[in-house]
Scaffold this motif. Structure first.
Motif, PDB file in Angstrom:
ATOM      1  N   PRO A  13    -103.371  21.083  37.679  1.00  0.00           N
ATOM      2  CA  PRO A  13    -103.410  20.217  38.870  1.00  0.00           C
ATOM      3  C   PRO A  13    -103.683  18.778  38.486  1.00  0.00           C
ATOM      4  O   PRO A  13    -104.243  18.488  37.420  1.00  0.00           O
ATOM      5  CB  PRO A  13    -104.560  20.808  39.685  1.00  0.00           C
ATOM      6  N   GLN A  14    -103.269  17.883  39.347  1.00  0.00           N
ATOM      7  CA  GLN A  14    -103.564  16.462  39.152  1.00  0.00           C
ATOM      8  C   GLN A  14    -103.941  15.845  40.492  1.00  0.00           C
ATOM      9  O   GLN A  14    -103.166  15.907  41.452  1.00  0.00           O
ATOM     10  CB  GLN A  14    -102.376  15.712  38.566  1.00  0.00           C
ATOM     11  N   LEU A  15    -105.137  15.266  40.549  1.00  0.00           N
ATOM     12  CA  LEU A  15    -105.598  14.534  41.733  1.00  0.00           C
ATOM     13  C   LEU A  15    -105.454  13.043  41.466  1.00  0.00           C
ATOM     14  O   LEU A  15    -105.823  12.564  40.391  1.00  0.00           O
ATOM     15  CB  LEU A  15    -107.062  14.859  42.042  1.00  0.00           C
ATOM     16  N   ILE A  16    -104.927  12.311  42.434  1.00  0.00           N
ATOM     17  CA  ILE A  16    -104.805  10.865  42.328  1.00  0.00           C
ATOM     18  C   ILE A  16    -105.542  10.244  43.500  1.00  0.00           C
ATOM     19  O   ILE A  16    -105.251  10.553  44.661  1.00  0.00           O
ATOM     20  CB  ILE A  16    -103.325  10.419  42.312  1.00  0.00           C
ATOM     21  N   LEU A  17    -106.508   9.386  43.184  1.00  0.00           N
ATOM     22  CA  LEU A  17    -107.318   8.714  44.196  1.00  0.00           C
ATOM     23  C   LEU A  17    -107.115   7.213  44.084  1.00  0.00           C
ATOM     24  O   LEU A  17    -106.689   6.707  43.042  1.00  0.00           O
ATOM     25  CB  LEU A  17    -108.791   9.070  44.024  1.00  0.00           C
ATOM     26  N   MET A  38    -107.657  12.091  53.719  1.00  0.00           N
ATOM     27  CA  MET A  38    -106.220  12.288  53.888  1.00  0.00           C
ATOM     28  C   MET A  38    -105.701  12.850  52.579  1.00  0.00           C
ATOM     29  O   MET A  38    -105.946  12.284  51.514  1.00  0.00           O
ATOM     30  CB  MET A  38    -105.521  10.974  54.251  1.00  0.00           C
ATOM     31  N   ALA A  39    -104.991  13.971  52.654  1.00  0.00           N
ATOM     32  CA  ALA A  39    -104.589  14.687  51.451  1.00  0.00           C
ATOM     33  C   ALA A  39    -103.184  15.219  51.607  1.00  0.00           C
ATOM     34  O   ALA A  39    -102.693  15.442  52.719  1.00  0.00           O
ATOM     35  CB  ALA A  39    -105.565  15.839  51.170  1.00  0.00           C
ATOM     36  N   GLU A  49     -95.857  16.929  40.916  1.00  0.00           N
ATOM     37  CA  GLU A  49     -96.374  17.156  42.270  1.00  0.00           C
ATOM     38  C   GLU A  49     -97.876  16.894  42.293  1.00  0.00           C
ATOM     39  O   GLU A  49     -98.682  17.819  42.373  1.00  0.00           O
ATOM     40  CB  GLU A  49     -96.075  18.593  42.720  1.00  0.00           C
ATOM     41  N   PRO A  50     -98.285  15.638  42.233  1.00  0.00           N
ATOM     42  CA  PRO A  50     -99.728  15.352  42.293  1.00  0.00           C
ATOM     43  C   PRO A  50    -100.263  15.525  43.706  1.00  0.00           C
ATOM     44  O   PRO A  50     -99.513  15.416  44.690  1.00  0.00           O
ATOM     45  CB  PRO A  50     -99.799  13.890  41.853  1.00  0.00           C
ATOM     46  N   LEU A  51    -101.548  15.779  43.801  1.00  0.00           N
ATOM     47  CA  LEU A  51    -102.224  15.853  45.097  1.00  0.00           C
ATOM     48  C   LEU A  51    -102.964  14.540  45.314  1.00  0.00           C
ATOM     49  O   LEU A  51    -103.907  14.228  44.589  1.00  0.00           O
ATOM     50  CB  LEU A  51    -103.209  17.029  45.126  1.00  0.00           C
ATOM     51  N   LEU A 102    -107.198  22.271  48.948  1.00  0.00           N
ATOM     52  CA  LEU A 102    -107.302  22.104  47.495  1.00  0.00           C
ATOM     53  C   LEU A 102    -107.178  23.421  46.737  1.00  0.00           C
ATOM     54  O   LEU A 102    -106.493  23.487  45.705  1.00  0.00           O
ATOM     55  CB  LEU A 102    -108.629  21.424  47.156  1.00  0.00           C
ATOM     56  N   VAL A 103    -107.825  24.477  47.214  1.00  0.00           N
ATOM     57  CA  VAL A 103    -107.853  25.736  46.465  1.00  0.00           C
ATOM     58  C   VAL A 103    -106.452  26.324  46.273  1.00  0.00           C
ATOM     59  O   VAL A 103    -106.101  26.725  45.152  1.00  0.00           O
ATOM     60  CB  VAL A 103    -108.807  26.742  47.139  1.00  0.00           C
ATOM     61  N   PRO A 104    -105.603  26.402  47.312  1.00  0.00           N
ATOM     62  CA  PRO A 104    -104.245  26.921  47.060  1.00  0.00           C
ATOM     63  C   PRO A 104    -103.446  26.057  46.089  1.00  0.00           C
ATOM     64  O   PRO A 104    -102.651  26.583  45.295  1.00  0.00           O
ATOM     65  CB  PRO A 104    -103.607  26.925  48.458  1.00  0.00           C
ATOM     66  N   TYR A 105    -103.641  24.738  46.133  1.00  0.00           N
ATOM     67  CA  TYR A 105    -102.933  23.849  45.206  1.00  0.00           C
ATOM     68  C   TYR A 105    -103.325  24.163  43.767  1.00  0.00           C
ATOM     69  O   TYR A 105    -102.481  24.197  42.864  1.00  0.00           O
ATOM     70  CB  TYR A 105    -103.260  22.397  45.553  1.00  0.00           C
ATOM     71  N   ILE A 106    -104.617  24.407  43.536  1.00  0.00           N
ATOM     72  CA  ILE A 106    -105.081  24.727  42.188  1.00  0.00           C
ATOM     73  C   ILE A 106    -104.626  26.124  41.779  1.00  0.00           C
ATOM     74  O   ILE A 106    -104.169  26.342  40.642  1.00  0.00           O
ATOM     75  CB  ILE A 106    -106.614  24.619  42.125  1.00  0.00           C
ATOM     76  N   ALA A 107    -104.718  27.087  42.699  1.00  0.00           N
ATOM     77  CA  ALA A 107    -104.334  28.468  42.373  1.00  0.00           C
ATOM     78  C   ALA A 107    -102.865  28.562  41.988  1.00  0.00           C
ATOM     79  O   ALA A 107    -102.491  29.389  41.139  1.00  0.00           O
ATOM     80  CB  ALA A 107    -104.631  29.377  43.563  1.00  0.00           C
ATOM     81  N   ALA A 108    -102.015  27.720  42.580  1.00  0.00           N
ATOM     82  CA  ALA A 108    -100.590  27.762  42.254  1.00  0.00           C
ATOM     83  C   ALA A 108    -100.334  27.365  40.807  1.00  0.00           C
ATOM     84  O   ALA A 108     -99.352  27.808  40.194  1.00  0.00           O
ATOM     85  CB  ALA A 108     -99.815  26.842  43.193  1.00  0.00           C
ATOM     86  N   ARG A 109    -101.220  26.537  40.229  1.00  0.00           N
ATOM     87  CA  ARG A 109    -101.058  26.117  38.833  1.00  0.00           C
ATOM     88  C   ARG A 109    -101.612  27.145  37.860  1.00  0.00           C
ATOM     89  O   ARG A 109    -101.443  27.000  36.653  1.00  0.00           O
ATOM     90  CB  ARG A 109    -101.760  24.777  38.593  1.00  0.00           C
TER      91      ARG A 109
END
Length: 504
Positions: A115-119, A52-53, A32-34, A85-92
């Motif tokens: 977490p993993q961010l893909i740009l 866009m996220a 589940e990347p962001l 972003l913060v809830p996505y990181i906190a879940a990990r």
């Protein structure tokens, strides 16, 4: 660029389609990347225009700034960005596992995920770094207070873009163009490969078109908007500027209906710029998922999970944000870590992937062939003890330019050190390479079963696999360094300060 990569580019240009240069995938892909697609205002650093996220390709979130030069709107944007972003990181951070103690580390708890961010490209990663720098030192009180989540967001973005993204082998912050270029060679230049739609057109062209034809169409900004973080100049002058100006005029006239209309038109215009890139990024992720993961993918992700755990623990314990400039000792330590990570990443890629190993064979750093002779009972007497030193002869068609005495290792047994004894021309062509096994055979007088290759086996040996892994150098504390490197002041300056203090 290696010789084989140059050859692959030539083949891609001739065939009109990208050529694979790896057999497996050497970057980690989270379940589940962001995905983040930032847009920045042209001509002004750290001025966000939109992003866009999301983790669901069917439901992206669009955040925008109606007037990027307005400080209040800019930090309101960062607050909304933090809500994503913060809830996505906190879940990990919620679930951990116990890591058994080792010689250098006590028992500790490590996050089971990271977490993993893909740009889209490296420029997008740089945009995140600038946003993190502008946000992490903001205060929540005083004359210009911000939401408490803004400085936290800045620390997160700095960790992703400034700490982990440059680290070889790390997968928590990926630039998609770099990941794709690592696995495919196209018929265009490395600079042109930074254009995501064009790069993906070479790798996965539409039906009935060559990669070159599809890439040419993808480079038309009227048909395919740029992947950011900067927009096309024609869009800036023809679309963006009039909409921002109309919104400012409506605010000055206090016409809230006109303000809402202008902001909605701006949202529609920015969404039209970002949605094609959004779909392209997910398409690129699908292409990467089509490759099997490398054997070292799991251990590398464990390292990322450990670094993420350490970072989150530091925040929870109240450590200060990352400094604007590292000290001399911290910079030296960082450089040593980057060099060690690069060596380890190159090593693991060569072990996991025969196509990567072939680049070293062409360059003369490795050779491969068939075992033709084995003397497993050979020994070396040292003092009163006999040490096993089996002799192996390998026939290879590779040109061996290494000198006798050099140490080698094989991907089949990386921990086993082998010494090159002699190289001679083979009677049937090629080379006969005489090797001496020096370690990795157990502690007995005879080699352990399976530690010595058998006649007829195919083996590859390389110099870089036998190189000792780099260790972090012994560095002094900051107060023990010279004054030029952040230590105590120059004696002349110190005496002047003492005299001034006595005078007062």
């Amino acid at each position: 660029m290696s010789t084989l990569t140059a050859l692959a580019r030539a083949r891609a240009a001739h065939a009109g389609r990208a050529v694979p240069i790896t057999a497996v995938r050497h970057v980690h892909l989270s379940d589940e990347p962001l995905v983040l697609i930032p847009l920045m205002q042209a001509g002004e650093a750290a001025a966000p225009l939109a992003v866009m996220a999301g983790t669901d390709r069917a439901a992206p979130q669009l955040l925008l700034v109606a007037q990027p030069r307005n400080r209040d709107q800019r930090f309101d944007f960062l607050t909304r960005f933090a809500e994503v972003l913060v809830p996505y990181i906190a879940a990990r951070r919620q679930h951990t596992e116990t890591v058994e103690p080792t010689k250098n580390h006590d028992e500790w708890e490590r996050c089971t995920d990271a977490p993993q961010l893909i740009l889209p490209n490296p420029a997008g990663v740089e945009a995140l770094r600038l946003l993190g720098r502008s946000a992490r030192f903001r205060t929540v009180d005083g004359p210009y207070p911000v939401d408490p989540r803004v400085p936290l967001l800045g620390r997160y973005l700095t960790w992703f873009a400034d700490d982990r993204a440059p680290m070889p082998g790390s997968g928590v912050c990926l630039a998609l163009t770099s990941a794709l270029s690592q696995h495919w060679a196209t018929g265009q230049s490395a600079l042109e490969d930074q254009h995501l739609p064009a790069l993906l057109s070479w790798i996965d062209p539409p039906e009935g078109m060559s990669g070159a034809e599809a890439a040419l169409l993808a480079e038309d900004p009227d048909a395919v908007p740029p992947a950011g973080p900067t927009t096309d100049p024609a869009f800036d002058t023809g679309v963006l500027a009039p909409l921002v100006r109309a919104q400012e005029e409506a605010r000055a006239a206090q016409d809230m209906r006109a303000v809402a209309k202008a902001e909605e038109e701006l949202r529609v215009a920015l969404a039209a710029q970002l949605e094609p890139t959004w779909q392209t990024v997910w398409r690129g992720i699908d292409v990467l998922r089509g490759l099997p993961a490398a054997a070292s993918d799991k251990p590398r992700w464990q390292v990322d999970r450990g670094r993420f755990t350490d970072f989150m623990t530091g925040i929870e314990e109240g450590l200060p944000p990352q400094p604007k400039r590292p000290s001399a000792v911290a910079a030296a330590r960082r450089l040593a870590d980057l060099e060690s990570a690069r060596q380890s990443y190159d090593r693991s890629q060569a072990i996991d992937d025969p196509l990567v190993l072939a680049r070293y064979r062409v360059g003369g750093e490795a050779f491969a062939g068939r075992i033709t002779f084995v003397d497993a009972e050979r020994q070396e007497i040292k003092g009163k003890r006999a040490w096993p030193r089996p002799l192996v002869v390998l026939h290879t068609q590779d040109e061996v330019i290494l000198r006798p005495g050099v140490k080698l290792a094989s991907p089949a047994r990386v921990a086993q050190t082998v010494r090159l004894r002699a190289v001679r021309r083979g009677e049937a062509g090629g080379y006969e390479v005489e090797l001496e096994l020096q370690s990795g055979m157990g502690r007995g007088k005879t080699p352990e079963e399976g530690s010595v290759p058998l006649v007829g086996e195919e083996r590859c040996y390389a110099t870089f696999l036998a190189e000792q892994r780099g260790t972090r150098p012994e560095l002094p504390e900051t107060d023990k360094t010279p004054w030029t490197h952040g230590g105590p002041p120059w004696p002349h300056v110190a005496r002047a300060e003492d005299q001034a203090e006595e005078w007062h």
